[in-house]
Design a protein around this motif. Structure first.
Motif, short mmCIF file in Angstrom:
data_model
loop_
_atom_site.label_atom_id
_atom_site.label_comp_id
_atom_site.label_asym_id
_atom_site.label_seq_id
_atom_site.Cartn_x
_atom_site.Cartn_y
_atom_site.Cartn_z
N ILE A 115 0.61 -1.18 -0.76
CA ILE A 115 -0.58 0.13 -0.15
C ILE A 115 1.15 1.46 -0.38
O ILE A 115 1.52 1.69 1.12
CB ILE A 115 -0.94 0.05 1.42
CG1 ILE A 115 -1.70 -1.33 1.33
CG2 ILE A 115 -1.88 1.24 1.13
CD1 ILE A 115 -2.85 -1.50 2.53
N PRO A 116 1.37 1.51 -1.55
CA PRO A 116 2.08 2.62 -1.50
C PRO A 116 1.71 4.32 -0.49
O PRO A 116 2.34 5.20 0.00
CB PRO A 116 2.36 3.22 -2.60
CG PRO A 116 1.03 2.81 -3.25
CD PRO A 116 0.55 1.54 -2.26
N TYR A 117 0.92 4.50 -0.51
CA TYR A 117 0.10 5.74 0.80
C TYR A 117 -1.36 5.30 1.43
O TYR A 117 -2.25 5.18 0.92
CB TYR A 117 -0.60 6.42 -0.18
CG TYR A 117 0.72 7.32 -1.59
CD1 TYR A 117 1.11 8.08 -1.66
CD2 TYR A 117 0.10 6.69 -3.64
CE1 TYR A 117 2.06 8.45 -2.27
CE2 TYR A 117 1.21 6.86 -4.07
CZ TYR A 117 2.61 7.91 -3.64
OH TYR A 117 3.01 8.45 -4.06
N ILE A 118 -1.31 5.32 2.55
CA ILE A 118 -2.27 4.51 3.39
C ILE A 118 -2.84 5.77 3.82
O ILE A 118 -3.84 5.35 4.08
CB ILE A 118 -0.85 4.09 4.59
CG1 ILE A 118 -0.27 4.97 5.47
CG2 ILE A 118 -0.66 2.60 4.43
CD1 ILE A 118 0.17 4.70 7.21
N GLU A 119 -2.00 7.49 3.60
CA GLU A 119 -2.83 7.98 3.73
C GLU A 119 -3.87 8.04 3.06
O GLU A 119 -4.89 9.73 3.33
CB GLU A 119 -2.33 9.40 4.21
CG GLU A 119 -1.18 10.09 2.65
CD GLU A 119 -0.04 9.25 2.58
OE1 GLU A 119 0.42 9.76 2.10
OE2 GLU A 119 0.13 7.88 3.16
N LYS A 120 -4.24 7.59 2.18
CA LYS A 120 -5.33 7.87 1.21
C LYS A 120 -6.53 7.08 1.46
O LYS A 120 -8.00 6.60 0.54
CB LYS A 120 -5.26 7.63 -0.57
CG LYS A 120 -4.32 8.82 -0.63
CD LYS A 120 -3.58 9.03 -2.59
CE LYS A 120 -3.14 9.13 -2.82
NZ LYS A 120 -2.68 9.42 -4.28
N LEU A 121 -5.93 5.75 2.63
CA LEU A 121 -7.42 5.35 2.98
C LEU A 121 -8.30 5.72 3.86
O LEU A 121 -8.21 6.34 4.38
CB LEU A 121 -6.49 4.00 3.61
CG LEU A 121 -5.75 2.43 3.16
CD1 LEU A 121 -5.20 1.74 4.27
CD2 LEU A 121 -6.37 1.85 1.96
N ASN A 122 -9.34 5.30 3.20
CA ASN A 122 -10.93 6.64 4.59
C ASN A 122 -11.06 5.65 5.73
O ASN A 122 -10.57 4.21 5.63
CB ASN A 122 -11.72 6.63 3.82
CG ASN A 122 -12.06 5.02 3.06
OD1 ASN A 122 -12.65 3.92 3.70
ND2 ASN A 122 -13.78 4.92 1.90
N ASP A 123 -11.60 5.33 6.40
CA ASP A 123 -11.43 4.78 7.98
C ASP A 123 -12.36 3.72 7.78
O ASP A 123 -11.42 2.95 8.63
CB ASP A 123 -13.22 6.12 8.56
CG ASP A 123 -12.05 7.78 8.98
OD1 ASP A 123 -10.89 7.44 8.83
OD2 ASP A 123 -13.29 8.14 10.27
N GLU A 124 -13.25 3.29 6.82
CA GLU A 124 -13.93 1.66 6.70
C GLU A 124 -12.34 0.72 6.38
O GLU A 124 -12.51 -0.24 6.67
CB GLU A 124 -14.38 1.92 5.71
CG GLU A 124 -15.75 2.04 6.09
CD GLU A 124 -17.25 2.21 5.24
OE1 GLU A 124 -17.75 1.45 5.70
OE2 GLU A 124 -16.81 3.11 4.04
N CYS A 125 -11.74 2.00 5.38
CA CYS A 125 -10.33 0.80 4.94
C CYS A 125 -9.44 0.44 6.03
O CYS A 125 -8.65 -0.65 6.13
CB CYS A 125 -9.97 1.47 3.87
SG CYS A 125 -10.91 1.37 2.10
N ILE A 126 -9.17 1.52 6.71
CA ILE A 126 -7.86 1.25 7.97
C ILE A 126 -8.86 0.49 9.09
O ILE A 126 -7.92 -0.59 8.89
CB ILE A 126 -8.25 3.06 7.76
CG1 ILE A 126 -6.86 3.57 7.15
CG2 ILE A 126 -7.28 2.79 9.43
CD1 ILE A 126 -6.96 5.18 7.43
N ASN A 127 -9.86 0.81 8.93
CA ASN A 127 -10.06 -0.55 9.84
C ASN A 127 -10.29 -1.68 9.32
O ASN A 127 -9.86 -2.79 10.01
CB ASN A 127 -11.87 -0.56 10.48
CG ASN A 127 -12.06 0.82 11.28
OD1 ASN A 127 -10.68 1.54 11.91
ND2 ASN A 127 -12.91 1.51 11.21
N ILE A 128 -10.18 -2.21 8.07
CA ILE A 128 -9.83 -3.62 7.24
C ILE A 128 -8.25 -3.55 7.36
O ILE A 128 -7.73 -4.79 7.65
CB ILE A 128 -10.62 -3.81 6.20
CG1 ILE A 128 -12.08 -3.64 6.12
CG2 ILE A 128 -9.92 -4.99 5.70
CD1 ILE A 128 -12.51 -3.58 4.47
N LEU A 129 -8.35 -2.76 6.82
CA LEU A 129 -5.92 -3.10 7.17
C LEU A 129 -5.42 -3.26 9.10
O LEU A 129 -5.05 -4.38 8.94
CB LEU A 129 -5.30 -1.81 6.75
CG LEU A 129 -3.86 -1.94 6.76
CD1 LEU A 129 -3.83 -3.23 6.57
CD2 LEU A 129 -3.62 -0.33 6.51
#
Length: 329
Positions: A115-129
């Motif tokens: 994942i080259p830009y984790i700052e581009k993940l929205n909140d839902e995506c970050i929770n999955i990660l």
């Protein structure tokens, strides 16, 4: 000798040694400012992990796996990134990639999610990660990169081996630029380095691309307007397809003028614009410069964060505020 750039070699070597000794955490998070070569470092690590004919810390760049990685077609390598540069990674894309990553059998004894830009993940995506990082599976590696911290950055960092990639110092960046650009102008080079926070690739791009001409145009226009002109004439330069970049350059000029008022000249960034900075200092007092700086910061923030704004009207409004300040031009 590892075929990377000077400021990356030692870091790369140490990380690879840890992988070789099975001492490396399954999730690596590299944090760096833009233009510092972090993407190259990530790609080199990924290439080494998949390479079939490793020679110590070097990948062969010739085997079938190396070729597949180069072509971005390796079946055990997954990349999660947004479709365009300025958009967030949405939940649908994340679920699609994660489902493939979790369910497909690996052919190389391990799999990698990059994942080259984790700052581009929205909140839902970050929770999955976060859930994936909390429940690691055998022979699964995560290579994560970020350039900006977001509100959940700490949660991800706590579940990874975190490394902040420092930029080389100004002297080393300058020497590197000299190897890339013939007949380099030292004053321009130092200015580009300072504007890029010492990030070598960012400085090189600034000097090579049309960006340098655009910045020079902004400075010349501002200089003429301060001497005699209408501030609204700046609209044509600021109201472009990338106003953030133009406003950021303007902000550095205003901040440098404030530094000159405070007699801390050595911290100025716009090394090549001494005449313009002196004009700003002579025409605008320190308190007015501080007001201007804060107003342009707000303008910048609005353009960055509020979708659907009329960009031209926002910039015009800010230029009118500037005109209302009580000083002579």
């Amino acid at each position: 000798m590892i075929n990377l750039y000077p400021w990356l070699n030692d870091i790369y070597k140490q990380l690879i040694i840890n992988y070789k000794k099975n001492m490396m955490h399954y999730a690596l998070l590299l944090h760096s400012i833009s233009g510092n070569g972090c993407e190259l470092l990530c790609n080199s690590i990924i290439n080494w992990l998949f390479c079939k004919n490793k020679i110590n810390e070097k990948s062969c760049n010739k085997c079938h796996n190396c070729n597949l990685i180069l072509l971005k077609n390796h079946p055990d390598f997954y990349t999660l990134e947004s479709e365009s540069k300025n958009t967030k990674i949405n939940i649908d894309l994340t679920r699609k990639i994660i489902e493939k990553f979790n369910n497909y059998q690996h052919q190389d004894n391990f799999k990698i999610l990059y994942i080259p830009y984790i700052e581009k993940l929205n909140d839902e995506c970050i929770n999955i990660l976060l859930k994936m990082l909390e429940n690691p599976k055998k022979n699964i590696f995560y290579i994560l990169k970020c350039e900006k911290k977001n509100k959940l950055f700490k949660n991800i960092r706590n579940r990874c081996f975190y490394f902040f990639l420092k930029t080389p110092n100004q002297k080393n960046t300058f020497y590197w630029l000299k190897t890339k650009l013939t007949n380099i102008n030292k004053i321009n080079a130092i200015t580009a380095i300072k504007l890029s926070n010492n990030a070598p690739f960012a400085a090189l791009n600034l000097l090579q691309s049309n960006n340098w001409l655009k910045r020079k145009e902004l400075c010349c226009k501002l200089k003429n307007i301060i001497q005699q002109g209408d501030l609204l004439d700046l609209l044509n330069i600021l109201n472009t397809n990338n106003p953030i970049k133009m406003i950021n350059w303007l902000l550095t000029l205003l901040l440098d003028a404030i530094k000159l008022h405070n007699r801390i000249n050595k911290f100025c960034i716009n090394y090549d614009q001494k005449q313009l900075l002196l004009l700003l200092v002579n025409k605008i007092n320190k308190s007015q410069l501080i007001i201007l700086y804060k107003q342009w910061q707000i303008c910048n923030y609005q353009l960055l964060t509020i979708p659907g704004l009329n960009q031209e009207l926002i910039i015009i409004n800010q230029l009118i505020k500037w005109k209302k300040l009580n000083y002579k031009i």
